[in-house]
Design a protein around this motif. Structure first.
Motif, PDB file in Angstrom:
ATOM      1  N   PHE A  73     130.004  39.769 -61.497  1.00 54.77           N
ATOM      2  CA  PHE A  73     129.061  39.309 -60.475  1.00 54.77           C
ATOM      3  C   PHE A  73     128.448  40.500 -59.737  1.00 54.77           C
ATOM      4  N   ALA A  74     129.281  41.501 -59.409  1.00 51.42           N
ATOM      5  CA  ALA A  74     128.770  42.704 -58.728  1.00 51.42           C
ATOM      6  C   ALA A  74     127.749  43.422 -59.606  1.00 51.42           C
ATOM      7  N   ILE A  75     128.011  43.497 -60.898  1.00 55.12           N
ATOM      8  CA  ILE A  75     127.075  44.146 -61.830  1.00 55.12           C
ATOM      9  C   ILE A  75     125.766  43.365 -61.891  1.00 55.12           C
ATOM     10  N   SER A  76     125.872  42.045 -61.965  1.00 54.12           N
ATOM     11  CA  SER A  76     124.662  41.220 -62.082  1.00 54.12           C
ATOM     12  C   SER A  76     123.787  41.298 -60.830  1.00 54.12           C
ATOM     13  N   SER A  77     124.361  41.692 -59.713  1.00 49.79           N
ATOM     14  CA  SER A  77     123.576  41.783 -58.475  1.00 49.79           C
ATOM     15  C   SER A  77     122.874  43.138 -58.318  1.00 49.79           C
ATOM     16  N   ILE A  78     123.083  44.066 -59.244  1.00 51.97           N
ATOM     17  CA  ILE A  78     122.402  45.368 -59.189  1.00 51.97           C
ATOM     18  C   ILE A  78     121.048  45.208 -59.869  1.00 51.97           C
ATOM     19  N   PRO A  79     119.951  45.452 -59.153  1.00 54.51           N
ATOM     20  CA  PRO A  79     118.619  45.270 -59.739  1.00 54.51           C
ATOM     21  C   PRO A  79     118.362  46.241 -60.901  1.00 54.51           C
ATOM     22  N   ASN A  80     117.755  45.715 -61.949  1.00 51.56           N
ATOM     23  CA  ASN A  80     117.355  46.507 -63.124  1.00 51.56           C
ATOM     24  C   ASN A  80     118.501  47.340 -63.699  1.00 51.56           C
ATOM     25  N   PHE A  81     119.680  46.746 -63.762  1.00 52.48           N
ATOM     26  CA  PHE A  81     120.859  47.437 -64.277  1.00 52.48           C
ATOM     27  C   PHE A  81     121.500  46.568 -65.350  1.00 52.48           C
ATOM     28  N   GLY A 108     142.529  44.752 -58.250  1.00 50.07           N
ATOM     29  CA  GLY A 108     141.590  45.417 -57.353  1.00 50.07           C
ATOM     30  C   GLY A 108     141.265  46.849 -57.682  1.00 50.07           C
ATOM     31  N   GLY A 109     141.579  47.304 -58.892  1.00 47.63           N
ATOM     32  CA  GLY A 109     141.244  48.675 -59.266  1.00 47.63           C
ATOM     33  C   GLY A 109     139.749  48.876 -59.436  1.00 47.63           C
ATOM     34  N   LYS A 110     139.295  50.116 -59.261  1.00 51.56           N
ATOM     35  CA  LYS A 110     137.882  50.429 -59.431  1.00 51.56           C
ATOM     36  C   LYS A 110     137.501  50.379 -60.900  1.00 51.56           C
ATOM     37  N   GLY A 111     136.281  49.947 -61.165  1.00 55.55           N
ATOM     38  CA  GLY A 111     135.757  49.871 -62.517  1.00 55.55           C
ATOM     39  C   GLY A 111     134.511  50.723 -62.671  1.00 55.55           C
ATOM     40  N   LEU A 112     134.001  50.757 -63.900  1.00 57.58           N
ATOM     41  CA  LEU A 112     132.811  51.549 -64.232  1.00 57.58           C
ATOM     42  C   LEU A 112     131.868  50.733 -65.086  1.00 57.58           C
ATOM     43  N   ALA A 113     130.596  51.043 -64.988  1.00 59.81           N
ATOM     44  CA  ALA A 113     129.587  50.467 -65.876  1.00 59.81           C
ATOM     45  C   ALA A 113     128.488  51.509 -66.048  1.00 59.81           C
ATOM     46  N   ILE A 114     127.962  51.611 -67.279  1.00 64.57           N
ATOM     47  CA  ILE A 114     126.906  52.589 -67.564  1.00 64.57           C
ATOM     48  C   ILE A 114     125.721  51.890 -68.205  1.00 64.57           C
ATOM     49  N   ASP A 115     124.536  52.157 -67.639  1.00 66.01           N
ATOM     50  CA  ASP A 115     123.278  51.672 -68.197  1.00 66.01           C
ATOM     51  C   ASP A 115     122.482  52.890 -68.669  1.00 66.01           C
ATOM     52  N   PRO A 116     122.530  53.192 -69.977  1.00 65.94           N
ATOM     53  CA  PRO A 116     121.836  54.384 -70.470  1.00 65.94           C
ATOM     54  C   PRO A 116     120.312  54.273 -70.430  1.00 65.94           C
ATOM     55  N   ILE A 117     119.771  53.065 -70.403  1.00 64.46           N
ATOM     56  CA  ILE A 117     118.316  52.890 -70.357  1.00 64.46           C
ATOM     57  C   ILE A 117     117.769  53.346 -68.999  1.00 64.46           C
ATOM     58  N   SER A 118     118.411  52.881 -67.919  1.00 68.39           N
ATOM     59  CA  SER A 118     117.955  53.282 -66.580  1.00 68.39           C
ATOM     60  C   SER A 118     118.560  54.613 -66.140  1.00 68.39           C
ATOM     61  N   LYS A 119     119.450  55.171 -66.971  1.00 71.01           N
ATOM     62  CA  LYS A 119     120.131  56.442 -66.667  1.00 71.01           C
ATOM     63  C   LYS A 119     120.863  56.368 -65.326  1.00 71.01           C
TER      64      LYS A 119
END
Length: 182
Positions: A31-39, A51-62
């Motif tokens: 849900f947090a990822i989906s709320s990031i615009p153009n990501f 509750g651990g921290k996670g990561l996500a990478i969008d190589p298109i938007s860098k």
């Protein structure tokens, strides 16, 4: 007989509870990822359950996002990444800074950073592993350092789970190293 039944019931119940907690964390972070615009991330790591921290990478938007376990996120452009460290038991084993070559401490070669001594040898020193993580340094003045934990417990460095996590951390480290090179 009743005690055995109770123990089995408790173990199964604990397993189901942990799995439900992990699924909830995935939903919250998605849900947090989906709320990031153009990501639109191509790879994600949801962090440790609970509750651990996670990561996500969008190589298109860098851009990449650091997800907290409570549903919030912070996005960064690749250019805001300053340094990445692969960390074992609190000590940096691999380190790459923007504009510098990667540096490795003694015994750290490729995925071998997980082990000490001669990683090519069949005789690996069986060290205890308490924590495996990535430390991500950004140019954010208020919160420049983010630690993403992949393992927090106790195991031998030669355990299969630790070897698997070492490979996963190495993949993430290489992704961030590529970002630093851009």
């Amino acid at each position: 007989m009743g005690l055995l039944f109770f123990i089995i019931f408790a173990i199964v119940g604990l397993g189901l509870w942990l799995r439900a907690r992990e699924k909830r964390q995935i939903r919250v972070q998605d849900f947090a990822i989906s709320s990031i615009p153009n990501f639109n991330p191509e790879v994600k790591y949801y962090g440790l359950a609970g509750g651990g921290k996670g990561l996500a990478i969008d190589p298109i938007s860098k851009r990449f996002a650091i997800l907290n376990g409570q549903g919030g996120s912070k996005t960064f452009r690749y250019s805001e990444l300053v340094q990445i460290d692969a960390v074992r038991n609190g000590g940096s084993m691999l380190q790459t800074r923007r504009g510098n070559e990667s540096g490795a401490t003694a015994g750290a070669v490729g995925q071998g950073w997980l082990f000490s001594g001669d990683t090519r040898s069949q005789k690996r020193k069986r060290e205890s592993v308490n924590k495996l993580s990535l430390k991500i340094y950004t140019d954010d003045v208020m919160h420049p350092v983010h630690e993403i934990v992949f393992f927090d417990g106790k195991a031998k460095s030669t355990d299969r789970e630790i070897e698997k996590l070492g490979k996963e951390i190495d993949e993430w480290y290489r992704r961030f190293r590529t970002m630093l090179a851009e």
